[in-house]
Design an enzyme around this catalytic site. Structure first.
Site, short mmCIF file in Angstrom:
data_model
loop_
_atom_site.label_atom_id
_atom_site.label_comp_id
_atom_site.label_asym_id
_atom_site.label_seq_id
_atom_site.Cartn_x
_atom_site.Cartn_y
_atom_site.Cartn_z
N SER A 1 3.42 -2.23 10.51
CA SER A 1 4.87 -2.31 10.70
C SER A 1 5.44 -3.70 10.41
O SER A 1 6.34 -4.17 11.10
CB SER A 1 5.25 -1.85 12.12
N GLU B 1 -6.79 4.96 7.89
CA GLU B 1 -6.53 6.36 7.57
C GLU B 1 -7.74 6.99 6.86
O GLU B 1 -8.03 8.17 7.05
CB GLU B 1 -5.25 6.47 6.72
N ASN C 1 0.87 -1.17 0.00
CA ASN C 1 0.00 0.00 0.00
C ASN C 1 0.91 1.23 0.00
O ASN C 1 1.47 1.58 1.03
CB ASN C 1 -0.88 -0.03 1.27
N HIS D 1 -9.48 1.32 5.00
CA HIS D 1 -8.20 1.57 5.69
C HIS D 1 -8.44 2.57 6.83
O HIS D 1 -9.22 3.51 6.69
CB HIS D 1 -7.16 2.12 4.70
N GLU E 1 -5.50 -4.84 10.65
CA GLU E 1 -4.44 -3.86 10.88
C GLU E 1 -4.70 -3.12 12.18
O GLU E 1 -5.49 -2.16 12.20
CB GLU E 1 -4.42 -2.85 9.73
N LYS F 1 0.25 4.32 -0.35
CA LYS F 1 -0.34 5.54 0.24
C LYS F 1 -0.01 6.75 -0.64
O LYS F 1 0.16 6.59 -1.84
CB LYS F 1 0.14 5.72 1.67
N GLY G 1 2.53 2.15 10.85
CA GLY G 1 3.52 3.21 10.68
C GLY G 1 4.19 3.64 11.97
O GLY G 1 4.84 4.68 12.02
C1 PEP Z 1 -0.83 0.15 6.23
O1 PEP Z 1 -1.08 1.33 6.39
O2 PEP Z 1 -1.60 -0.56 5.54
C2 PEP Z 1 0.36 -0.40 6.88
C3 PEP Z 1 0.37 -1.66 7.20
O3 PEP Z 1 1.39 0.48 7.10
P1 PEP Z 1 2.83 0.17 7.73
O4 PEP Z 1 3.31 -1.14 7.14
O5 PEP Z 1 3.69 1.31 7.33
O6 PEP Z 1 2.65 0.06 9.21
#
Ligand code: PEP
Length: 253
Positions: free
Chosen positions: A214, A98, A9, A96, A168, A11, A174
Site C-alpha cells: 500500500s 501471492e 508490479n 511474492h 512486503e 499483477k 492491497g
Molecule cells: C505488491 O503486491 O507487491 C504490492 C506492494 O501491492 P500494493 O502496493 O497494492 O499493496
C-alpha cells in the site's frame, strides 16, 4: 552506493493494449522529466516483448512477475527464465506472497527459480514478509530470516549482488494498511544486518531493500526518507501513470 528503485508490479491486470499504452505513458513521462531513481515495471508474461519495444532501456527497466522452476521441456503453460530474458526483460519478481500463498511456492521451489533466473542473466526482486498473525506474535524477524535462508542465502557473494530484496508485510499488501515508516525502517535495518552477517558489511550496504505494501505518493516520501528503505515495490499504485510517477517523484523531495 546502493541503487534507489521504484518498481511496479502490475499483477494480473491490464490487457495487452492497455499495458502497452501504460508503458508508453510512463516512458514518455520519464523522458520528459528524468527520475532520481531506477524505475522498473514488472508485467504479465504476455506484455513483456511488446512493452520492451516501447521503453527507453536506460530509463525504465522491465521485469516479469514470475518464471518457471524448470529449465525447459514438457511443462505445459510454464514460462522459463530463458524465455523471459529473450523478451528483453532484465528482472523477475520471485517469492511474492501471492505466489507463495495461492500457488504453494515453497522455499525449495523458489530456490530453483532464483538459480535459473540468475543463470539466465536476470536480476531477481526477491519478496519476503510476514502475515498479520506472525507480526502480532512478534515473529517478523524470524520469518524474513527463514525466507532469505530458504531461497537466497545459498548464493555466492557474486550471485547475491543480483538480488534486490523487497520487504512486503502481507497484511499491508492491497489492504490500504501501510507499515509505519518506523516499523518498516526497523525491519529493513534488521534485514540489512542479516545480509551483513552472511555476506559482510560491504555487500549489505550495497543491497537495495524495497518496501512494498500500500505504498502511494502520499506515504512514499516518509518511507523513502528512512536510511534503510531504498525505494518501493508498488502494486495498485503502479497501474496509473500519475500515481506511479507520484511515487517516483518522492525521491525528488
Ligand atoms: C505488491 O503486491 O507487491 C504490492 C506492494 O501491492 P500494493 O502496493 O497494492 O499493496
Amino acid at each position: 552506493m546502493r541503487k534507489k528503485i521504484v518498481a511496479g508490479n502490475w499483477k494480473m491486470n491490464l490487457n495487452l493494449q492497455e499495458g502497452v499504452a501504460l508503458a508508453k505513458e510512463i516512458n514518455e513521462a520519464l523522458v520528459a522529466e528524468k527520475p532520481n531513481c531506477g524505475v522498473i515495471i514488472c508485467t504479465p508474461f504476455i506484455h513483456l516483448a511488446c512493452v520492451a519495444d516501447v521503453l527507453d532501456k536506460n530509463l525504465v527497466g522491465l521485469g516479469a512477475e514470475n518464471c518457471a522452476d524448470k529449465e525447459k521441456g514438457a511443462y505445459t503453460g510454464e514460462v522459463s527464465a530463458e524465455m523471459v530474458k529473450s523478451t528483453g526483460a532484465q528482472y523477475v519478481i520471485l517469492g511474492h506472497s501471492e505466489r507463495r500463498q495461492y500457488y504453494k511456492e515453497t522455499p525449495e521451489i523458489l530456490k530453483e527459480k532464483v538459480q535459473l533466473a540468475l543463470k539466465n542473466g536476470l536480476k531477481v526482486i526477491f519478496c519476503i514478509g510476514e502475515t498479520l498473525e506472525e507480526r502480532e506474535a512478534n515473529k517478523q524477524n524470524e520469518v524474513v530470516k527463514a525466507e532469505l535462508e530458504g531461497s537466497v542465502f545459498n548464493l555466492s557473494e557474486e550471485e547475491f549482488k543480483n538480488i534486490i530484496i523487497a520487504y512486503e508485510p502481507i497484511w499491508a499488501i492491497g489492504t490500504g494498511k501501510t507499515a509505519t515508516a518506523d516499523q518498516a525502517e526497523e525491519i529493513h535495518a534488521y534485514i540489512r544486518s542479516i545480509v551483513a552477517e552472511k555476506y559482510g558489511n560491504e555487500v549489505a550496504q550495497d543491497t537495495t531493500i524495497l518496501y512494498g505494501g500500500s505504498c502511494k505518493a502520499s506515504n512514499a516520501p516518509e518511507l523513502f526518507a528512512k536510511e534503510n528503505i531504498d525505494g518501493g515495490l508498488i502494486g495498485g499504485a503502479s497501474l496509473k501513470c500519475a500515481d506511479f510517477k507520484g511515487i517516483i517523484d518522492a525521491w525528488k523531495k
